[in-house]
Design an enzyme around this catalytic site. Structure first.
Site, short mmCIF file in Angstrom:
data_model
loop_
_atom_site.label_atom_id
_atom_site.label_comp_id
_atom_site.label_asym_id
_atom_site.label_seq_id
_atom_site.Cartn_x
_atom_site.Cartn_y
_atom_site.Cartn_z
CG HIS A 44 -6.47 -15.40 -6.03
ND1 HIS A 44 -5.95 -16.07 -7.12
CD2 HIS A 44 -7.75 -15.12 -6.34
CE1 HIS A 44 -6.89 -16.17 -8.05
NE2 HIS A 44 -8.00 -15.61 -7.60
CG ASP A 45 -9.23 -18.69 -6.14
OD1 ASP A 45 -9.66 -17.63 -5.64
OD2 ASP A 45 -9.26 -18.94 -7.36
CG ASP B 53 -11.60 -15.74 -13.20
OD1 ASP B 53 -10.95 -16.14 -12.22
OD2 ASP B 53 -12.84 -15.59 -13.18
CG ASP C 154 -1.72 1.23 1.39
OD1 ASP C 154 -1.90 1.93 0.38
OD2 ASP C 154 -2.17 1.50 2.52
CG ASN D 162 -2.94 5.45 -1.05
OD1 ASN D 162 -2.97 4.32 -0.58
ND2 ASN D 162 -3.88 5.93 -1.82
CG ASP E 252 -1.42 1.57 -3.77
OD1 ASP E 252 -0.22 1.48 -4.09
OD2 ASP E 252 -1.82 2.06 -2.69
CG ASP F 11 -7.23 -12.60 -13.12
OD1 ASP F 11 -8.00 -13.37 -13.72
OD2 ASP F 11 -6.62 -12.90 -12.08
CD GLU G 21 -9.56 -20.40 -12.06
OE1 GLU G 21 -9.56 -20.64 -10.85
OE2 GLU G 21 -10.37 -19.61 -12.58
CG ASP H 236 -5.96 3.27 0.44
OD1 ASP H 236 -5.04 2.41 0.51
OD2 ASP H 236 -6.60 3.47 -0.61
O1 TEU Z 1 -11.93 -19.10 -9.59
C1 TEU Z 1 -12.75 -20.02 -10.25
C2 TEU Z 1 -13.00 -21.33 -9.65
O2 TEU Z 1 -13.27 -22.19 -10.46
C3 TEU Z 1 -13.13 -21.77 -8.24
O3 TEU Z 1 -12.15 -22.74 -7.96
C4 TEU Z 1 -13.12 -20.81 -7.13
O4 TEU Z 1 -11.81 -20.52 -6.83
C5 TEU Z 1 -13.75 -21.41 -5.91
O5 TEU Z 1 -15.01 -21.80 -6.20
C6 TEU Z 1 -13.81 -20.41 -4.79
O6 TEU Z 1 -13.94 -21.07 -3.56
C7 TEU Z 1 -11.78 -17.85 -10.21
C8 TEU Z 1 -10.96 -16.90 -9.36
O7 TEU Z 1 -9.67 -17.41 -9.21
C9 TEU Z 1 -11.66 -16.66 -8.07
O8 TEU Z 1 -10.92 -15.85 -7.21
C10 TEU Z 1 -12.98 -16.03 -8.38
O9 TEU Z 1 -13.74 -15.93 -7.20
C11 TEU Z 1 -13.77 -16.82 -9.41
O10 TEU Z 1 -13.00 -17.23 -10.52
C12 TEU Z 1 -14.87 -15.97 -9.98
O11 TEU Z 1 -14.36 -15.00 -10.83
CA CA Z 2 -3.52 2.21 -1.24
#
Ligand code: TEU
Ligand code: CA
Length: 557
Positions: A330-331, A201, A21, A23, A29, A98, A258, A25
């Site tokens: 991130h998932d 995605d 971050d 700034n 960013d 993405d 993905e 907040d």
């Molecule tokens: O994830 C798609 C997905 O197929 C799932 O595995 C999802 O991660 C899971 O159901 C969540 O518990 C992508 C992105 O990586 C995810 O962050 C988004 O939430 C999702 O698409 C919708 O855009």
């Molecule tokens: Ca920020």
């Protein structure tokens, strides 16, 4: 296999909201990212994937886009984005964004216009159906975030729209050629700007099995997972081929899909020489142990399961294309908290896990914080959860009869927030992520687990990842590490993950002792060189290597 510009690279995923971050907040960013480019360069990263930074209500943290052509003010401005592209370019780094085009946000102007006039041009950008109170919905699919895939179209009591994810993520109707052209126009606009490509995605969801129909319920709620429908949907290749032709190929763009549950025979079309995508993620390990019933019913992942899945999937693509290898994103929970048994996530074990993953054939993708061995962050109460998936799965677990404590434990392990807690830069307030209040709690372990502490310590996880990247870049071994065949070694030996990477006149042997107990490994021949070792000692006696618990080595044999 045709050689491509990105084959020998190392990639890194940034989750912008939690990276840096600039700034105060509390939200990471673009300027924060720019300020860390030198850091990423020093680590050895070439390709950077940014999770979404487009305008978004952030109902699903940016995976709900309300304007594809602008940057959300919380992340910065288009000038900042241009600056990022320029600064990355100066450092010979590549920026990948993405691409979220299965759905947009319900606050996108397309959807707003669709609500105003469902029978008009924009109504056809979505899946909208007539429906009357008391009638069954058009079909019984369950959305990924829980509940039916259908919701009332705002402003209309007699219409519903489809969303396979959150209700604030209406699905775009890819059957409509006009919508597809809009998407391609947008993709080309970004590529023209200098973007190197996209992470794509949830792309497998763009082809629905139509007409909408019910599937046998797989839970008490009478609904059925969308995945059942997807398994039966055919013809996605027409959309993907068209998209690649009209966009990516013209720019020699790098794309990583993905993709889940693709069929073997589809692999060449997906990631072969002239495939829809450059590569796709290897999710064969991430899905291990999962259950359609929900997170609460997941089975723990064992080293044997991990090894078997990795070998099987890599064998499937050998000679066809490149996978992108990850231990987390991130998932997912943090890889070191998920694949290593509880209490065993020592630095040695973290390096072993990173090493066996990184050395596999394909493109290594690190996720922010992985390079310092960041761990799951733990909830004290469900009120601390931000992830919509975690909130849904908590309820699913309660409905299945778990106590609130048990349900919390489940969510604590699997929550997507685990990977989304702020990057731990140093031991100062908020781990140096922000001078303000972070949007999501910082992991309480940041005082001892942070980058500043690791950078100057030669035996840190960070320095180990740097060595892995340097080994990949080393001209003597580069060809073999990038293009060499991956061949399992002693696949039957319990809790040993071992494989060759072999190319012309060169053979590397990657060995990971996937347990805390030592074990002996019979070597195939003379050791020419020890290229990497996560421990100070190397104890070989004749043809037998005594490996310590969690030891990892790369040998030239
Ligand atoms: O994830 C798609 C997905 O197929 C799932 O595995 C999802 O991660 C899971 O159901 C969540 O518990 C992508 C992105 O990586 C995810 O962050 C988004 O939430 C999702 O698409 C919708 O855009
Ligand atoms: Ca920020």
């Amino acid at each position: 296999m045709e050689k491509k510009w990105w084959h020998g690279k190392t990639a890194y995923q940034i989750y912008p909201k939690s990276f840096c971050d600039s700034n105060g907040d509390g939200i990471g960013d673009l300027r924060g990212i720019i300020s860390k480019l030198d850091y990423l360069k020093e680590l050895g990263v070439d390709i950077i994937w940014l999770s979404p930074i487009y305008c978004s209500p952030l109902a699903d943290q940016g995976y709900d886009i309300s304007d594809y052509y602008n940057i959300d003010p919380r992340f910065g401005t288009m000038e900042d984005m241009d600056k990022l592209l320029e600064e990355a370019n100066k450092r010979e780094m590549f920026i990948v964004m993405d691409l979220v085009v299965n759905h947009c946000s319900d606050e996108h102007e397309w959807f707003k216009k669709a609500c105003q006039d469902p029978d008009g041009r924009y109504g056809k950008y979505f899946y909208i159906k007539d429906w009357h109170e008391g009638e069954p919905l058009p079909c019984n699919w369950r959305s990924y975030f829980g509940g039916p895939c259908w919701d009332k179209l705002p402003g209309h009591d007699d219409k519903v729209y489809l969303h396979v994810f959150h209700k604030k993520q209406p699905d775009l109707n890819w059957e409509n050629p006009e919508l597809r052209e809009e998407i391609y126009k947008m993709i080309n606009w970004w590529l023209e700007k200098g973007l190197a490509g996209f992470r794509i995605d949830a792309i497998i969801n763009i082809k629905k099995k139509l007409p909408f129909s019910n599937y046998p319920a797989d839970r008490e709620d009478g609904l059925c997972s969308v995945r059942k429908m997807l398994a039966e949907a055919t013809g996605i290749g027409d959309f993907l081929g068209e998209m690649a032709e009209k966009t990516f190929r013209k720019w020699d763009a790098f794309t990583v899909g993905e993709v889940f549950n693709e069929k073997d025979e589809e692999l060449p079309q997906f990631i072969g020489d002239n495939g829809y995508f450059s590569t796709m993620f290897d999710f064969s390990e991430t899905v291990l142990g999962q259950s359609e019933k929900g997170w609460y019913a997941a089975e723990p992942v064992t080293p044997e399961m991990y090894k078997e899945a990795a070998f099987r999937n890599h064998k499937r693509v050998e000679g066809v294309g490149f996978l992108s290898n990850i231990i987390e994103n991130h998932d997912e929970p943090r890889g070191v908290s998920h694949y290593l048994p509880e209490g065993e996530a020592t630095e040695t074990a973290k390096k072993m896990l990173g090493g066996v993953n990184f050395m596999m054939k394909g493109l290594p993708f690190l996720y922010q914080g992985q390079e310092i061995g960041m761990e799951n962050f733990h909830y004290d109460s469900i009120d601390q959860a931000d992830d919509i998936s975690a909130l849904d799965q908590y309820q699913v677990a309660l409905d299945a009869g778990l106590s609130p404590e048990e349900a919390l434990k489940v969510v604590d392990h699997f929550s997507r927030d685990n990977a989304r807690s702020p990057f731990q830069w140093d031991a100062s307030a908020n781990a140096g992520f922000t001078t303000g209040t972070p949007w999501l709690r910082v992991n309480s372990n940041y005082k001892h687990l942070n980058l500043a502490e690791q950078k100057n310590r030669p035996d840190s996880v960070w320095n180990f990842y740097r060595q892995l990247i340097q080994l990949r870049q080393n001209p003597v071994y580069h060809e073999t590490i990038v293009y060499g065949e991956m061949v399992p070694y002693l696949a039957e030996q319990y809790n040993l993950m071992a494989y060759y990477r072999q190319g012309e006149g060169q053979q590397l042997l990657v060995l990971g002792n996937f347990q805390k107990e030592p074990q002996d490994v019979v070597l195939p021949g003379k050791v020419k060189a020890l290229l990497l070792n996560n421990l100070p000692g190397f104890d070989a006696e004749g043809s037998v290597l005594h490996m310590e618990g969690w030891q990892f080595v790369v040998l030239e044999v």
